[in-house]
Design a protein around this motif. Structure first.
Motif, PDB file in Angstrom:
ATOM      1  N   ASN A   4      27.219  -8.589  88.538  1.00  0.00           N
ATOM      2  CA  ASN A   4      28.116  -9.689  88.204  1.00  0.00           C
ATOM      3  C   ASN A   4      27.251 -10.899  87.861  1.00  0.00           C
ATOM      4  O   ASN A   4      26.343 -11.255  88.620  1.00  0.00           O
ATOM      5  CB  ASN A   4      29.025 -10.004  89.399  1.00  0.00           C
ATOM      6  N   ALA A   8      32.624 -14.977  92.595  1.00  0.00           N
ATOM      7  CA  ALA A   8      32.750 -16.433  92.636  1.00  0.00           C
ATOM      8  C   ALA A   8      34.148 -16.887  93.027  1.00  0.00           C
ATOM      9  O   ALA A   8      34.322 -17.998  93.522  1.00  0.00           O
ATOM     10  CB  ALA A   8      32.381 -17.027  91.273  1.00  0.00           C
ATOM     11  N   ASP A   9      35.141 -16.053  92.769  1.00  0.00           N
ATOM     12  CA  ASP A   9      36.515 -16.440  93.067  1.00  0.00           C
ATOM     13  C   ASP A   9      37.340 -15.197  93.406  1.00  0.00           C
ATOM     14  O   ASP A   9      36.831 -14.077  93.423  1.00  0.00           O
ATOM     15  CB  ASP A   9      37.130 -17.212  91.900  1.00  0.00           C
ATOM     16  N   SER A  32      24.822  -9.516  92.400  1.00  0.00           N
ATOM     17  CA  SER A  32      25.200 -10.717  91.658  1.00  0.00           C
ATOM     18  C   SER A  32      23.936 -11.398  91.152  1.00  0.00           C
ATOM     19  O   SER A  32      22.959 -11.538  91.894  1.00  0.00           O
ATOM     20  CB  SER A  32      25.973 -11.673  92.564  1.00  0.00           C
ATOM     21  N   THR A  33      23.968 -11.813  89.911  1.00  0.00           N
ATOM     22  CA  THR A  33      22.827 -12.502  89.319  1.00  0.00           C
ATOM     23  C   THR A  33      22.503 -13.789  90.080  1.00  0.00           C
ATOM     24  O   THR A  33      21.352 -14.186  90.182  1.00  0.00           O
ATOM     25  CB  THR A  33      23.119 -12.839  87.841  1.00  0.00           C
ATOM     26  N   ARG A  34      23.522 -14.402  90.654  1.00  0.00           N
ATOM     27  CA  ARG A  34      23.344 -15.700  91.327  1.00  0.00           C
ATOM     28  C   ARG A  34      23.298 -15.610  92.847  1.00  0.00           C
ATOM     29  O   ARG A  34      23.570 -16.591  93.533  1.00  0.00           O
ATOM     30  CB  ARG A  34      24.460 -16.638  90.905  1.00  0.00           C
ATOM     31  N   GLN A  86      37.408 -12.363  90.696  1.00  0.00           N
ATOM     32  CA  GLN A  86      36.196 -11.534  90.683  1.00  0.00           C
ATOM     33  C   GLN A  86      36.119 -10.661  91.930  1.00  0.00           C
ATOM     34  O   GLN A  86      35.670  -9.519  91.856  1.00  0.00           O
ATOM     35  CB  GLN A  86      34.955 -12.410  90.585  1.00  0.00           C
ATOM     36  N   GLU A 112      28.125 -13.935  87.748  1.00  0.00           N
ATOM     37  CA  GLU A 112      28.508 -15.100  88.538  1.00  0.00           C
ATOM     38  C   GLU A 112      28.489 -14.708  90.005  1.00  0.00           C
ATOM     39  O   GLU A 112      27.831 -13.770  90.385  1.00  0.00           O
ATOM     40  CB  GLU A 112      29.895 -15.588  88.110  1.00  0.00           C
TER      41      GLU A 112
END
Length: 79
Positions: A44, A53-54, A10-12, A57, A46
């Motif tokens: 991803n 994130a949710d 994940s990018t975040r 996803q 997010e």
């Protein structure tokens, strides 16, 4: 026999920077150059440390992993 690998990140991600996954995939691509040694990568944009994130996803990431596993296990087998 070829060794297939799916790497997701994940990018975040606030615990493990996605650069670690990017570097590992790049290294694997370099090692597998001119070989039938596919490494697949999905990032991803997010999400977080869990990769999503949710719930939507999370379901997508689970489906991605199962689809990869199914394609890998059934490769070369007729239906």
């Amino acid at each position: 026999e070829e060794q297939l690998m799916l790497v997701t990140t994940s990018t975040r991600d606030d615990r493990v920077h996605p650069a670690h996954a990017r570097k590992m995939v790049k290294k694997l691509w370099d090692l597998g150059k001119d070989k039938d040694w596919p490494v697949y990568y999905y990032e991803n944009i997010e999400g977080g440390h869990g990769g999503a994130a949710d719930a939507k996803q999370s379901a997508f990431m689970t489906a991605l992993a199962y689809d990869f596993m199914w394609d890998t296990l059934c490769r070369g087998k007729s239906e």
